[in-house]
Scaffold this motif. Structure first.
Motif, short mmCIF file in Angstrom:
data_model
loop_
_atom_site.label_atom_id
_atom_site.label_comp_id
_atom_site.label_asym_id
_atom_site.label_seq_id
_atom_site.Cartn_x
_atom_site.Cartn_y
_atom_site.Cartn_z
N LEU A 14 0.82 -1.21 0.00
CA LEU A 14 0.00 0.00 0.00
C LEU A 14 0.85 1.26 0.00
O LEU A 14 0.49 2.26 -0.61
CB LEU A 14 -0.91 0.02 1.24
CG LEU A 14 -2.26 -0.62 1.12
CD1 LEU A 14 -3.04 -0.43 2.41
CD2 LEU A 14 -3.05 -0.09 -0.04
N SER A 15 1.97 1.19 0.69
CA SER A 15 2.82 2.37 0.81
C SER A 15 3.42 2.81 -0.52
O SER A 15 3.99 3.89 -0.61
CB SER A 15 3.93 2.11 1.82
OG SER A 15 4.72 1.00 1.43
N LEU A 20 -2.41 6.27 -1.81
CA LEU A 20 -2.03 6.22 -0.40
C LEU A 20 -0.94 7.24 -0.09
O LEU A 20 -0.92 7.80 1.01
CB LEU A 20 -1.57 4.81 -0.02
CG LEU A 20 -2.71 3.85 0.34
CD1 LEU A 20 -3.35 4.22 1.64
CD2 LEU A 20 -3.72 3.64 -0.72
N ARG A 24 -1.46 9.91 2.81
CA ARG A 24 -0.43 10.14 3.84
C ARG A 24 -0.04 11.61 3.88
O ARG A 24 0.12 12.19 4.93
CB ARG A 24 0.82 9.29 3.59
CG ARG A 24 0.65 7.81 3.69
CD ARG A 24 0.74 7.19 5.07
NE ARG A 24 1.72 7.66 6.00
CZ ARG A 24 2.87 7.09 6.28
NH1 ARG A 24 3.24 6.01 5.64
NH2 ARG A 24 3.65 7.57 7.20
N ASN A 137 -8.28 0.47 -1.47
CA ASN A 137 -7.02 0.75 -0.76
C ASN A 137 -7.17 1.90 0.21
O ASN A 137 -6.64 1.87 1.31
CB ASN A 137 -5.90 1.04 -1.77
CG ASN A 137 -5.55 -0.16 -2.60
OD1 ASN A 137 -5.70 -1.30 -2.17
ND2 ASN A 137 -5.11 0.09 -3.81
N PHE A 141 -6.58 2.10 4.38
CA PHE A 141 -5.84 3.15 5.07
C PHE A 141 -6.67 3.76 6.19
O PHE A 141 -6.19 3.93 7.32
CB PHE A 141 -5.41 4.23 4.08
CG PHE A 141 -4.67 5.37 4.71
CD1 PHE A 141 -3.34 5.24 5.09
CD2 PHE A 141 -5.29 6.59 4.93
CE1 PHE A 141 -2.65 6.29 5.67
CE2 PHE A 141 -4.61 7.65 5.50
CZ PHE A 141 -3.28 7.49 5.87
N PHE A 164 1.96 0.25 8.51
CA PHE A 164 1.50 0.64 7.18
C PHE A 164 2.26 -0.14 6.10
O PHE A 164 1.68 -0.58 5.11
CB PHE A 164 1.69 2.14 7.01
CG PHE A 164 1.17 2.69 5.72
CD1 PHE A 164 -0.17 2.60 5.37
CD2 PHE A 164 2.03 3.31 4.83
CE1 PHE A 164 -0.64 3.11 4.18
CE2 PHE A 164 1.57 3.82 3.63
CZ PHE A 164 0.22 3.72 3.31
#
Length: 181
Positions: A14-15, A20, A24, A137, A141, A164
């Motif tokens: 995901l990072s 995402l 973030r 996604n 999060f 994460f």
């Protein structure tokens, strides 16, 4: 290339997904008004979409005199110098972000941290900027935020980053689990 449907599970972190990275950046910008990288990322994200020249102009075009000012200060001071399109995009986005910041600290019964971030993202138009798989996604999060950030400070810690980084992007919901590959 040949249109053969496939389903990938636990392949992409995901990072590493752009939606995402944008979430973030939004989270960090709302938590830390002096986090210029996060704020500039928010202004470049699809829901605002400033071109590269506008943030450069906004931040003082490499003039060191503007280095220690927050992006919100620079918006007030230098926003009128942006292109017509940039000013319109910036005005809409800034209004939403200022309202979100006011909401967080003004209400006696403020929403949970995760719902505050999600509401801000939705108001900015985040869901309209992403596909169905990306929406899944984003929900992962928000669930992570809800699970580990009751105080709203955890997204700035190494433990949150580690948690994460263990998450994977969701498979494309349009592809059946019975796909050939």
């Amino acid at each position: 290339e040949r249109g053969i449907p496939f389903r990938a599970v636990e392949i992409e972190h995901l990072s590493e997904r752009q939606e995402l990275l944008d979430l973030r950046a939004l989270t960090h910008a709302l938590l830390h008004p002096m986090n210029r990288i996060a704020w500039l990322s928010v202004l470049r994200a699809p829901w605002c979409g400033l071109t590269l020249s506008d943030p450069h102009l906004l931040t003082g075009s490499d003039d060191p005199a503007f280095r220690n000012r927050s992006i919100l200060e620079l918006i007030e001071l230098r926003g009128p110098l942006l292109s017509d399109d940039g000013r319109q995009r910036l005005a809409r986005t800034t209004e939403i972000l200022r309202h979100a910041l006011d909401l967080r600290w003004r209400q006696s019964e403020s929403p949970s941290f995760a719902s505050w971030i999600e509401r801000t993202w939705r108001t900015l138009g985040g869901p309209a900027c992403i596909a169905a798989a990306s929406s899944e996604n984003a929900q992962v999060f928000f669930s992570l935020l809800d699970a580990v950030t009751a105080d709203g400070l955890t997204p700035s810690t190494a433990s949150f980053d580690a948690e994460f980084d263990r998450l994977f992007a969701q498979p494309d919901p349009a592809v059946s689990e019975r796909a050939g590959i």
